[in-house]
Design a protein around this motif. Sequence first.
Motif, short mmCIF file in Angstrom:
data_model
loop_
_atom_site.label_atom_id
_atom_site.label_comp_id
_atom_site.label_asym_id
_atom_site.label_seq_id
_atom_site.Cartn_x
_atom_site.Cartn_y
_atom_site.Cartn_z
N GLN A 291 0.51 -1.26 -0.01
CA GLN A 291 -0.29 0.06 -0.32
C GLN A 291 0.73 1.32 -0.10
OE1 GLN A 291 -2.05 -0.28 3.21
NE2 GLN A 291 -4.23 -1.03 2.30
N GLY A 292 2.04 1.30 0.91
CA GLY A 292 3.07 2.55 0.49
C GLY A 292 3.90 2.94 -0.37
N GLU A 293 3.84 1.68 -0.90
CA GLU A 293 4.24 1.54 -2.71
C GLU A 293 3.90 2.24 -3.78
OE1 GLU A 293 7.98 2.24 -2.85
OE2 GLU A 293 7.89 2.05 -0.89
N LEU A 294 1.86 1.59 -3.97
CA LEU A 294 1.03 2.14 -4.61
C LEU A 294 1.49 3.03 -5.16
CD1 LEU A 294 -1.67 -0.05 -4.26
CD2 LEU A 294 -0.34 -0.74 -5.44
N PRO A 295 1.35 3.57 -6.99
CA PRO A 295 1.09 5.14 -6.95
C PRO A 295 -0.26 5.56 -6.81
CG PRO A 295 1.28 3.18 -8.84
CD PRO A 295 1.36 3.19 -7.88
N ASP B 157 -5.60 6.38 -10.64
CA ASP B 157 -6.66 6.07 -11.30
C ASP B 157 -6.86 4.93 -12.20
OD1 ASP B 157 -8.19 8.05 -9.72
OD2 ASP B 157 -8.53 9.47 -11.16
N HIS B 158 -6.23 4.11 -13.20
CA HIS B 158 -6.33 2.69 -13.18
C HIS B 158 -6.95 1.73 -12.37
CE1 HIS B 158 -4.61 -0.42 -15.41
NE2 HIS B 158 -4.77 -0.06 -16.59
N PRO B 159 -8.08 0.88 -13.41
CA PRO B 159 -8.51 0.66 -12.84
C PRO B 159 -8.08 -0.81 -12.06
CG PRO B 159 -9.42 0.72 -14.93
CD PRO B 159 -8.51 1.82 -14.86
N GLY B 160 -6.89 -1.66 -12.93
CA GLY B 160 -6.79 -2.39 -11.76
C GLY B 160 -6.06 -1.97 -11.00
N MET B 161 -5.48 -0.65 -10.28
CA MET B 161 -4.46 -0.13 -9.45
C MET B 161 -6.21 0.44 -7.79
SD MET B 161 -1.67 0.60 -9.26
CE MET B 161 -0.35 0.53 -9.65
N VAL B 162 -6.83 0.48 -8.47
CA VAL B 162 -8.60 0.53 -7.77
C VAL B 162 -8.94 -0.56 -7.09
CG1 VAL B 162 -10.53 1.66 -7.83
CG2 VAL B 162 -8.83 2.90 -8.95
N VAL B 163 -8.71 -1.63 -7.81
CA VAL B 163 -9.41 -3.09 -8.14
C VAL B 163 -7.80 -3.32 -6.23
CG1 VAL B 163 -9.25 -5.06 -8.16
CG2 VAL B 163 -10.43 -3.84 -9.76
N LEU B 164 -6.59 -3.19 -6.84
CA LEU B 164 -5.33 -3.36 -5.94
C LEU B 164 -6.04 -3.09 -4.75
CD1 LEU B 164 -3.27 -5.60 -4.83
CD2 LEU B 164 -1.85 -3.32 -6.38
N ARG B 165 -6.54 -1.35 -4.80
CA ARG B 165 -6.16 -0.66 -3.30
C ARG B 165 -6.71 -1.18 -3.10
NH1 ARG B 165 -6.08 4.16 -5.89
NH2 ARG B 165 -3.89 3.85 -6.83
#
Length: 87
Positions: free
Chosen positions: A14-18, A21-29
Amino acid sequence: MALIVINSVSIGVQGELPLSDHPGMVVLREFLNFIDAFTVIVFSLEILLKWTDNFSAFWRDSWNVFDLIVTVLSAVPLAVEPFIGSG
């Protein structure tokens, strides 16, 4: 022990996630937020079970008090998040 390791990895990721608003990043978050909330709930239930087993003995064990402090501090962001919104 596995839950502690999974939670630690989750917090590190979580601390390293950019901020994207990319859908993959939103799901991962969202998945990592779920892991965080699930872990806090499990640790809270563990504390409640220890309290019901022997409340006074709980406070005599320094590790139990340490676990309580860590769990409460971990729950603060989860409790505050609904009030601050997402931006």
